[in-house]
Scaffold this motif. Structure first.
Motif: not given
Length: 112
Positions: A2-3, A16-18, A56-59, A83-85
Motif C-alpha cells: 500500500p501507498q 495492516q500497518a498502523n 482502504e483502511v480498517s473499519a 492511531c486506531q487505523t
C-alpha cells in the motif's frame, strides 16, 4: 504494498500497518501545536491524531468510535484516529486545524 500520500510525501508500507506509526516514522506533522507534546501516544484516548483518510483502511474500532463520539469531535465527521487505523490499501490523508485536528481549516493535504 500500500501507498500513503500525506503532506506531500509518498510512503510505501506493509498492509495492516498502523497509520499513526507510518506517518510519524516518515516525519509527517500529525499533531497540531501543543498536541505534539500532550497526546496519548497511540492509545486512542485523546483524539489529537484525527485525520481525514480516503482509501482502504480498517473499519473504525470501538476506541476510535468512542473517542470521536465525544466533544470536540463528532461521530458524523469524516475523521478517523490515525492511531486506531490500519492501512489496507492505498490511502490519502488530510490534516485539519484545531488542537484535536477537528477544525474546518486544512493544515496540510496529501499533495504538496
Amino acid at each position: 504494498m500500500p501507498q500513503v500520500v500525506a503532506q506531500g510525501k509518498l510512503i510505501e508500507c506493509e498492509s495492516q500497518a498502523n497509520l499513526r506509526k507510518v506517518l510519524l516514522d516518515h516525519d509527517v506533522d500529525l499533531y497540531n501545536s501543543g498536541s505534539r507534546v500532550i497526546n496519548c501516544r497511540g492509545l486512542g484516548s485523546c483524539g489529537t491524531c484525527a485525520v481525514k483518510v480516503e482509501g482502504e483502511v480498517s473499519a473504525a474500532n470501538w476506541r476510535d468510535q468512542t473517542r470521536r463520539s465525544l466533544p470536540p469531535h463528532s461521530p458524523t465527521s469524516e475523521l478517523r484516529l490515525a492511531c486506531q487505523t490500519q492501512i489496507l490499501g492505498d490511502v490519502k490523508v488530510t490534516k485539519f486545524d484545531g488542537f484535536w485536528g477537528q477544525g474546518s481549516q486544512i493544515v496540510w493535504t496529501p499533495e504538496v
